[in-house]
Design a protein around this motif. Structure first.
Motif, mmCIF file in Angstrom:
data_model
loop_
_atom_site.group_PDB
_atom_site.id
_atom_site.type_symbol
_atom_site.label_atom_id
_atom_site.label_comp_id
_atom_site.label_asym_id
_atom_site.label_seq_id
_atom_site.Cartn_x
_atom_site.Cartn_y
_atom_site.Cartn_z
ATOM 1 N N LEU A 86 7.714 -11.675 0.350
ATOM 2 C CA LEU A 86 8.167 -11.164 -0.941
ATOM 3 C C LEU A 86 7.002 -10.593 -1.744
ATOM 4 C CD1 LEU A 86 10.862 -13.680 -2.245
ATOM 5 C CD2 LEU A 86 11.189 -11.292 -1.632
ATOM 6 N N GLU A 87 5.829 -11.184 -1.590
ATOM 7 C CA GLU A 87 4.653 -10.670 -2.298
ATOM 8 C C GLU A 87 4.346 -9.244 -1.862
ATOM 9 O OE1 GLU A 87 3.101 -11.958 -4.945
ATOM 10 O OE2 GLU A 87 4.715 -13.438 -4.808
ATOM 11 N N GLN A 88 4.479 -8.974 -0.579
ATOM 12 C CA GLN A 88 4.268 -7.606 -0.092
ATOM 13 C C GLN A 88 5.355 -6.664 -0.610
ATOM 14 O OE1 GLN A 88 4.136 -9.015 4.045
ATOM 15 N NE2 GLN A 88 2.164 -7.972 4.289
ATOM 16 N N GLN B 241 4.771 -5.428 -4.130
ATOM 17 C CA GLN B 241 3.531 -4.682 -4.351
ATOM 18 C C GLN B 241 3.689 -3.474 -5.283
ATOM 19 O OE1 GLN B 241 0.719 -6.061 -3.156
ATOM 20 N NE2 GLN B 241 -0.417 -4.574 -4.361
ATOM 21 N N PRO B 242 4.742 -2.652 -5.129
ATOM 22 C CA PRO B 242 4.869 -1.478 -6.017
ATOM 23 C C PRO B 242 5.162 -1.838 -7.475
ATOM 24 C CG PRO B 242 6.233 -1.242 -4.046
ATOM 25 C CD PRO B 242 5.784 -2.661 -4.091
ATOM 26 N N ILE B 243 5.587 -3.075 -7.723
ATOM 27 C CA ILE B 243 5.950 -3.493 -9.098
ATOM 28 C C ILE B 243 5.132 -4.707 -9.532
ATOM 29 C CG2 ILE B 243 8.302 -2.541 -9.087
ATOM 30 C CD1 ILE B 243 9.218 -5.496 -8.339
ATOM 31 N N GLN B 244 3.983 -4.891 -8.949
ATOM 32 C CA GLN B 244 3.200 -6.107 -9.179
ATOM 33 C C GLN B 244 2.891 -6.327 -10.661
ATOM 34 O OE1 GLN B 244 -0.654 -6.262 -7.159
ATOM 35 N NE2 GLN B 244 -0.120 -8.287 -6.407
ATOM 36 N N GLU B 245 2.382 -5.308 -11.331
ATOM 37 C CA GLU B 245 2.021 -5.447 -12.745
ATOM 38 C C GLU B 245 3.256 -5.669 -13.605
ATOM 39 O OE1 GLU B 245 -0.401 -2.265 -14.174
ATOM 40 O OE2 GLU B 245 -1.845 -2.429 -12.520
ATOM 41 N N ASP C 101 10.496 1.795 0.832
ATOM 42 C CA ASP C 101 10.107 0.836 1.877
ATOM 43 C C ASP C 101 10.345 -0.599 1.410
ATOM 44 O OD1 ASP C 101 9.387 2.857 3.579
ATOM 45 O OD2 ASP C 101 7.229 2.692 3.201
ATOM 46 N N SER C 102 10.030 -0.884 0.142
ATOM 47 C CA SER C 102 10.232 -2.238 -0.386
ATOM 48 C C SER C 102 11.712 -2.599 -0.441
ATOM 49 C CB SER C 102 9.607 -2.375 -1.781
ATOM 50 O OG SER C 102 8.209 -2.526 -1.687
ATOM 51 N N LYS D 163 12.004 1.708 -10.665
ATOM 52 C CA LYS D 163 10.865 2.488 -10.166
ATOM 53 C C LYS D 163 11.303 3.518 -9.126
ATOM 54 C CE LYS D 163 5.998 1.945 -10.000
ATOM 55 N NZ LYS D 163 4.935 1.022 -10.424
ATOM 56 N N ALA D 164 12.411 3.252 -8.454
ATOM 57 C CA ALA D 164 12.951 4.233 -7.511
ATOM 58 C C ALA D 164 13.486 5.458 -8.246
ATOM 59 C CB ALA D 164 14.071 3.598 -6.690
ATOM 60 N N CYS D 165 13.822 5.270 -9.524
ATOM 61 C CA CYS D 165 14.461 6.338 -10.296
ATOM 62 C C CYS D 165 13.560 6.930 -11.383
ATOM 63 C CB CYS D 165 15.727 5.804 -10.970
ATOM 64 S SG CYS D 165 16.924 5.080 -9.841
ATOM 65 N N GLY D 166 12.452 6.266 -11.694
ATOM 66 C CA GLY D 166 11.592 6.740 -12.774
ATOM 67 C C GLY D 166 10.455 5.778 -13.055
ATOM 68 N N GLU D 167 10.079 5.668 -14.334
ATOM 69 C CA GLU D 167 8.983 4.798 -14.737
ATOM 70 C C GLU D 167 9.518 3.582 -15.487
ATOM 71 O OE1 GLU D 167 5.751 4.971 -13.953
ATOM 72 O OE2 GLU D 167 6.288 6.690 -12.684
ATOM 73 N N ILE D 168 9.118 2.397 -15.059
ATOM 74 C CA ILE D 168 9.552 1.147 -15.681
ATOM 75 C C ILE D 168 9.088 1.111 -17.139
ATOM 76 C CG2 ILE D 168 9.195 -1.377 -15.673
ATOM 77 C CD1 ILE D 168 9.050 -1.160 -12.582
#
Length: 325
Positions: free
Chosen positions: A4-6, A9-13, A311-312, A58-63
């Motif tokens: 799950l940590e991997q 990764q794209p939304i870690q912050e 990919d996530s 994030k798939a659709c824009g900026e969080i």
């Protein structure tokens, strides 16, 4: 298997921000509520719902801040539903620790669940986005209808896969698809993209629940953190057993159903039913269904431009199907 940590990764912050804000929502000066909340936060689970909300956004824009608020509202609504479910199911454990109703009582559990649900709705309202608020406020009604339908199905003499799927769509899948669609709404995604994210969330939810139902037959208590055979004891007929009952001779079927109807769920009988579901191909069938749904979800997200997020989302599906608990 990917972790799950991997996957995060794209939304870690953004996920770290969610955790910080989520825990703030449980702060209270009421002594009993504070104790209950601390107990709940000790075992927060995998927090799949906020992961889905953030990945979808994030798939659709900026969080943005509304994405974080939507993720908090969804996770709090889910948490409230678990507290209430444990009262309804008379469950003494949740995620490997004692349930709220086991440590306190049903009154405290219901009121604590109500408090968390109210905080969820308050957080949704903070978005000032009528579409997000609409999605979240509709959920309580849909999930409650799903619970009632499941109780009704338990009284039925026929065991229909379509009825089973209908319950899943109104419970697990409804919540998870609401996560993905509110994530998309929060970043002002186009309607066709919002609908794709809703479809992905629903399919993911179906896979998630089928996997949970498989665990009731093939796992140990230590692996999954809840009593094995619990669905059988409660009279819930899930996909592995539905398939087995519909693919055996009448004498075997009557024997198994008699155990369930009379609630003669001794350890020996639980083992007997589990072995029956396995021998009649119920587990294999459920696994094939998950694989088919995974392929369907893969097609839904194949054109997402952010490849790392796509990919996530794919790996999250794979993780759910392959998970051991």
């Amino acid at each position: 298997m990917i972790t799950l940590e991997q996957i995060k990764q794209p939304i870690q912050e953004e996920f770290a921000k969610f955790v910080e804000e989520y825990e703030k929502r449980f702060e209270t000066d009421n002594i009993i509520l504070k104790q209950v909340h601390q107990h709940i936060l000790q075992k927060k689970g995998k927090q799949i719902r906020p992961i889905l909300t953030l990945l979808s956004a994030k798939a659709c824009g900026e969080i943005n801040l509304n994405t974080i608020r939507a993720a908090i509202a969804m996770e709090m609504l889910h948490t409230a539903s678990l507290v209430h479910d444990d009262v309804v199911d008379e469950a003494m454990e949740r995620r490997g620790q004692k349930s709220v109703n086991a440590l306190w009582n049903n009154k405290i559990s219901v009121l604590a669940g109500d408090y968390i649900l109210s905080e969820s709705l308050h957080t949704a309202n903070e978005t000032k986005d009528i579409d997000i608020i609409g999605e979240i406020t509709q959920l309580g009604k849909i999930i409650s209808k799903g619970e009632i339908l499941q109780l009704s199905n338990m009284q039925s003499s026929s065991y229909d896969e379509n009825k089973y799927l209908q319950v899943i769509k109104m419970k697990t899948a409804a919540l998870l698809s609401a996560c993905t669609v509110t994530g998309a709404i929060s970043v002002k995604a186009e309607n066709d993209l919002k609908e794709k994210m809703r479809q992905y969330g629903e399919i993911y939810g179906i896979c998630f629940q089928i996997k949970d139902d498989i665990f009731d037959y093939v796992s140990s208590h230590d692996e999954i953190g809840k009593p094995v055979g619990n669905d059988i004891k409660e009279g819930k007929i899930t996909l592995p057993l539905i398939y087995a009952l519909n693919n055996c001779d009448p004498a075997e079927k009557n024997t198994i159903l008699e155990i369930i109807r009379t609630k003669n769920t001794t350890d020996e009988n639980i083992k007997r039913i589990a072995e029956f579901a396995i021998e009649k191909g119920g587990i294999s069938y459920a696994e094939r269904k998950m694989e088919a749904y995974k392929n369907e979800a893969t097609k839904v997200i194949e054109n997402i431009k952010n490849k790392e997020v796509a990919d996530s989302l794919y790996n999250l599906l794979e993780h759910t199907i392959q998970r051991k608990k």
